[in-house]
Every structure is written in C-alpha cells, then in structure tokens.
Enzyme design. Structure first.
Site, PDB file in Angstrom:
ATOM      1  N   CYS A   1       0.785  -1.183   0.075  1.00 35.22           N
ATOM      2  CA  CYS A   1      -0.048   0.115   0.039  1.00 35.22           C
ATOM      3  C   CYS A   1       1.003   1.235   0.011  1.00 35.22           C
ATOM      4  CB  CYS A   1      -0.829   0.233   1.057  1.00 35.22           C
ATOM      5  SG  CYS A   1      -1.970  -1.517   1.288  1.00 35.22           S
TER       6      CYS A   1
ATOM      7  N   HIS B   1      -3.030   6.999   3.243  1.00 32.15           N
ATOM      8  CA  HIS B   1      -3.524   5.803   2.641  1.00 32.15           C
ATOM      9  C   HIS B   1      -4.927   5.400   3.175  1.00 32.15           C
ATOM     10  CE1 HIS B   1      -4.057   1.739   1.366  1.00 32.15           C
ATOM     11  NE2 HIS B   1      -3.692   1.086   2.473  1.00 32.15           N
TER      12      HIS B   1
ATOM     13  N   ASN C   1     -10.221  -0.404   0.623  1.00 34.91           N
ATOM     14  CA  ASN C   1      -8.710  -0.035   0.725  1.00 34.91           C
ATOM     15  C   ASN C   1      -8.247  -0.594  -0.761  1.00 34.91           C
ATOM     16  OD1 ASN C   1      -6.027  -0.399   0.703  1.00 34.91           O
ATOM     17  ND2 ASN C   1      -5.812  -1.365   2.899  1.00 34.91           N
TER      18      ASN C   1
HETATM   19  N1  COA Z   1     -17.979  -8.581  10.299  1.00 40.11           N
HETATM   20  C1  COA Z   1     -18.354  -8.887  11.683  1.00 40.11           C
HETATM   21  N2  COA Z   1     -17.658  -9.230  12.519  1.00 40.11           N
HETATM   22  C2  COA Z   1     -16.303  -9.363  12.159  1.00 40.11           C
HETATM   23  C3  COA Z   1     -15.672  -8.919  10.892  1.00 40.11           C
HETATM   24  C4  COA Z   1     -16.761  -8.754  10.039  1.00 40.11           C
HETATM   25  N3  COA Z   1     -16.483  -8.198   8.760  1.00 40.11           N
HETATM   26  N4  COA Z   1     -14.462  -9.084  10.986  1.00 40.11           N
HETATM   27  C5  COA Z   1     -14.162  -9.445  11.964  1.00 40.11           C
HETATM   28  N5  COA Z   1     -15.156  -9.434  12.941  1.00 40.11           N
HETATM   29  C6  COA Z   1     -15.133  -9.930  14.206  1.00 40.11           C
HETATM   30  C7  COA Z   1     -14.042 -10.911  14.630  1.00 40.11           C
HETATM   31  O1  COA Z   1     -14.145 -12.215  14.197  1.00 40.11           O
HETATM   32  C8  COA Z   1     -13.901 -10.574  15.810  1.00 40.11           C
HETATM   33  O2  COA Z   1     -14.822 -11.338  16.765  1.00 40.11           O
HETATM   34  P1  COA Z   1     -14.502 -12.158  18.147  1.00 40.11           P
HETATM   35  O3  COA Z   1     -14.157 -10.961  18.916  1.00 40.11           O
HETATM   36  O4  COA Z   1     -15.597 -12.935  18.541  1.00 40.11           O
HETATM   37  O5  COA Z   1     -13.143 -12.885  17.957  1.00 40.11           O
HETATM   38  C9  COA Z   1     -14.287  -9.136  16.233  1.00 40.11           C
HETATM   39  O6  COA Z   1     -15.054  -8.890  15.013  1.00 40.11           O
HETATM   40  C10 COA Z   1     -13.187  -8.100  16.005  1.00 40.11           C
HETATM   41  O7  COA Z   1     -13.729  -6.911  16.472  1.00 40.11           O
HETATM   42  P2  COA Z   1     -13.078  -5.654  16.925  1.00 40.11           P
HETATM   43  O8  COA Z   1     -12.020  -6.111  17.991  1.00 40.11           O
HETATM   44  O9  COA Z   1     -13.891  -4.606  17.258  1.00 40.11           O
HETATM   45  O10 COA Z   1     -12.158  -5.319  15.576  1.00 40.11           O
HETATM   46  P3  COA Z   1     -11.140  -4.252  15.506  1.00 40.11           P
HETATM   47  O11 COA Z   1     -11.523  -2.817  16.045  1.00 40.11           O
HETATM   48  O12 COA Z   1      -9.717  -4.747  15.538  1.00 40.11           O
HETATM   49  O13 COA Z   1     -11.270  -3.911  13.857  1.00 40.11           O
HETATM   50  C11 COA Z   1     -10.243  -4.191  11.665  1.00 40.11           C
HETATM   51  C12 COA Z   1     -10.790  -4.847  12.922  1.00 40.11           C
HETATM   52  C13 COA Z   1      -9.677  -5.205  10.893  1.00 40.11           C
HETATM   53  C14 COA Z   1     -11.295  -3.260  11.001  1.00 40.11           C
HETATM   54  C15 COA Z   1      -9.177  -3.382  12.168  1.00 40.11           C
HETATM   55  O14 COA Z   1      -8.177  -4.045  13.106  1.00 40.11           O
HETATM   56  C16 COA Z   1      -8.290  -2.803  11.190  1.00 40.11           C
HETATM   57  O15 COA Z   1      -8.702  -2.068  10.336  1.00 40.11           O
HETATM   58  N6  COA Z   1      -6.732  -3.129  10.993  1.00 40.11           N
HETATM   59  C17 COA Z   1      -6.082  -2.592   9.953  1.00 40.11           C
HETATM   60  C18 COA Z   1      -6.312  -3.306   8.662  1.00 40.11           C
HETATM   61  C19 COA Z   1      -5.733  -2.706   7.559  1.00 40.11           C
HETATM   62  O16 COA Z   1      -5.483  -1.507   7.491  1.00 40.11           O
HETATM   63  N7  COA Z   1      -5.254  -3.559   6.579  1.00 40.11           N
HETATM   64  C20 COA Z   1      -4.600  -3.143   5.483  1.00 40.11           C
HETATM   65  C21 COA Z   1      -3.456  -2.411   5.507  1.00 40.11           C
HETATM   66  S1  COA Z   1      -2.733  -1.728   3.992  1.00 40.11           S
END
Ligand code: COA
Length: 312
Positions: A113, A239, A269
């Site tokens: 990215c 980004h 993204n």
């Molecule tokens: N829909 C519903 N639930 C989902 C889900 C979805 N699409 N994706 C994950 N979950 C669940 C998980 O299974 C987890 O459940 P559990 O607690 O029962 O195990 C829970 O949601 C996690 O929730 P939360 O802790 O609130 O997630 P988060 O605040 O860490 O957000 C991301 C998750 C992925 C959105 C966040 O961590 C993120 O954006 N990280 C960076 C990712 C990124 O930028 N990637 C590309 C880089 S270039």
C-alpha cells in the site's frame, strides 16, 4: 534531490459495486459492523478487467488531461502487489497497450500500500538524468482476485482500482520524501496463487497499531525535513485503509478537518491505488490549486511506509 511538479492525474474504478449488504449475503457480517469499524460503505471489484486495464484507463486519462505527447514520457512505474503476470510487469504490458515508445524505462514496484509513494520517490530520483521531461507513476490493484471471500476479517476491507499521476522535474524545487521498511512477513501478506496462503492474511490489530504509529512518525519527519508545520500544509492525504486509522493520525497531528480528504467510504482499501485515486478526486474538485502543498502518507505490508510532500 530535485523537485517535481504534479502535472495531471487520472483514475479508473471498475463498474462492479459491492455494498456492505452484498457482502453480508456471502459472509457473516453486516453494514453496521463494517461502517463503524472501517468507514467503508462499498467497494468495486473487477468483472472482466485485469490490472493492466485499470492502469491503462487511469494513465490514458492522466495523459489526456496533461495534454502531452506520449513521446515525452521517459519513465513508467506501476506500483502494485497484484500484477497480471509474474513477468512481464504491468508497466511493460501498459507500455505496449499505451503505445509508449521503445527505449523508455518501465518497471513495477511492490511496496504494497506504500507503493505509490515509493514510486514517486524513485521517479523523482530517475527523472533527473532523463532526456524526456515526463514520468508516469501509477498505483493499480486487482485485489479481488487475492481475497478469500469466506474470510470476513479481510474480504470486507479491500477494493480494486487504479490512480495515475504525470510528474515533471522542476529544478527550482526540492523533493521531500521519506520511505522505510521493517521486514515483517507474518502480520500482513499474500503468498499468491499456487501457494499455501494464496489470499490476503492479516493480523488486524497489529496492522492498526503499526499504521497509526508509523504514519504519524513519517508525517512529522517529512514536515521537519521540509521545515514546515501542519499549518503550512493545504491537504493531508493518508492511505485509505481504515477511517479510524486516519482519524487517529488526525488527532495525533492535530490536522483540521478541512485539510483532510477521505474517500474510503466508496472504494475500500485499494492499496497502492488509494492515494492517487484521492489525488485525482481532489484534482477533479479543483482542490489542487497551483502551489498547493499536499502531504501524502501511507503504510503497507512489509511493513513499509512512506511520506511525500507534493507541491502542485
Ligand atoms: N463482520 C463482523 N464481525 C467481524 C468482521 C466482519 N467483517 N471481521 C471481524 N469480525 C469480528 C472478529 O471475528 C472478532 O470477533 P471475536 O471478538 O468474536 O473474535 C471481532 O469482530 C473483532 O472486533 P474488533 O476487536 O472490534 O475489531 P477491530 O476494532 O480490531 O477492527 C479491523 C478490525 C480489521 C477493522 C481493524 O483491526 C483494522 O482495520 N486493522 C487494520 C487493517 C488494515 O488496515 N489492513 C490493510 C493494511 S494496508
């Protein structure tokens, strides 16, 4: 390093819109979860198009807007982690399709990215010794082919698209751009087709933390090198990976709302394409006025990061 002018931009967004509700019919997710955690409302997936088709459309629009002859382009860089072929590069395919002259320099960059920012700095360093005045730098991704559509942790986050920029060297400016890389394989990646891990894998929380810390840090470093503060900057372009990441960076750097451009809502993204897509939207809206200073910052798998100060 001598500076560059941002001459023109272009973008390509494939027509197949996938809403959060569409995804909720495929995996156990819902619009409320996706929008509240990421800001994303919809994204676009390719239907028939390949990566090079997106790059071609974005590049053609940028060339047309610049009003330049193709013979004046001496350097073509495509930033991507989703090329159509192992080799030749998307750049070489594009060189043929666009009809760019034989003998130019054309290659791809994979910095995930952060790729477009890597592309700008490499272009700025190569353009200096070039006899043709223009370089074409593109971020282009077809991530939909690398997504596990049964994995709700990743498939809701990404989209396909391309953004292109024509740049020109400017002896009266100094290029300010800082790149970096950590060497991290386990937190975020994609081994690709034919491997044990063909799809994007990710430790979301680790990526989130890394992103906020490193974007904030590189933004400060770029400002320091340019001897500027946020007050001197017209726009900050991050980004587009997650609105919450961008909002955290906004808070740490104290960026006024009107200086921040966010469009993750509509595209998800798009990796290396996200920053040039933003730039093209801003250009279309007349926001990139002459001499506007735009601080672009990003991060990606690797972990890589980059910050570039663009002066229009
Ligand atoms: N829909 C519903 N639930 C989902 C889900 C979805 N699409 N994706 C994950 N979950 C669940 C998980 O299974 C987890 O459940 P559990 O607690 O029962 O195990 C829970 O949601 C996690 O929730 P939360 O802790 O609130 O997630 P988060 O605040 O860490 O957000 C991301 C998750 C992925 C959105 C966040 O961590 C993120 O954006 N990280 C960076 C990712 C990124 O930028 N990637 C590309 C880089 S270039």
């Amino acid at each position: 390093m001598i500076g560059i002018d941002l001459v023109s931009t272009g973008r390509a967004i494939p027509g197949n819109i996938i809403t959060n509700d569409d995804l909720s019919k495929i995996v156990d997710t819902n619009d409320e979860w996706i929008t509240s955690r990421t800001g994303i409302r919809q994204r676009n997936f390719c239907k028939e198009e390949k990566n090079w088709n997106l790059a071609y459309e974005a590049a053609s629009k940028a060339i047309e807007k610049a009003g330049i002859a193709k013979e004046e382009i001496g350097l073509l860089i495509v930033a991507t982690f989703t090329p159509d072929y192992q080799t030749p590069s998307v750049s070489c395919v594009l060189q043929e399709k666009l009809g760019l002259p034989s003998g130019i320099v054309a290659f791809d960059i994979n910095a995930a990215c952060s790729g477009f920012l890597y592309g700008l700095k490499v272009a700025a360093s190569l353009i200096e010794g070039q006899d043709k005045p223009y370089a074409l730098v593109i971020g282009s991704e077809q991530i939909s082919t690398r997504l596990d559509m049964t994995d709700r942790n990743t498939c809701v986050l990404f989209g396909d698209g391309a953004g292109a920029a024509i740049i020109k060297k400017n002896d009266n400016k100094k290029f300010v751009g800082i790149l970096g890389s950590e060497g991290n394989v386990e937190a975020l990646g994609c081994e690709g087709h034919g491997s044990d891990k063909p799809y994007v894998y990710m430790d979301g929380k680790k990526v989130f933390k890394f992103a906020v810390q490193n974007i904030t840090k590189v933004a400060k470093q770029v400002l320091e090198e340019a001897d500027l503060t946020v007050n001197d900057i017209d726009y900050v372009v991050c980004h587009q990976a997650n609105e919450r990441i961008i909002r955290s960076v906004q808070k740490f750097l104290d960026i006024p709302e009107e200086k921040l451009y966010i469009n993750i809502y509509n595209y998800g993204n798009t990796s290396a394409a996200s920053i040039p897509i933003v730039l093209d939207e801003m250009n279309e809206k007349g926001l990139l006025k002459a001499r506007a200073k735009v601080l672009c910052v990003g991060f990606g798998a690797g972990f890589t990061w980059g910050g570039v100060l663009l002066e229009v």
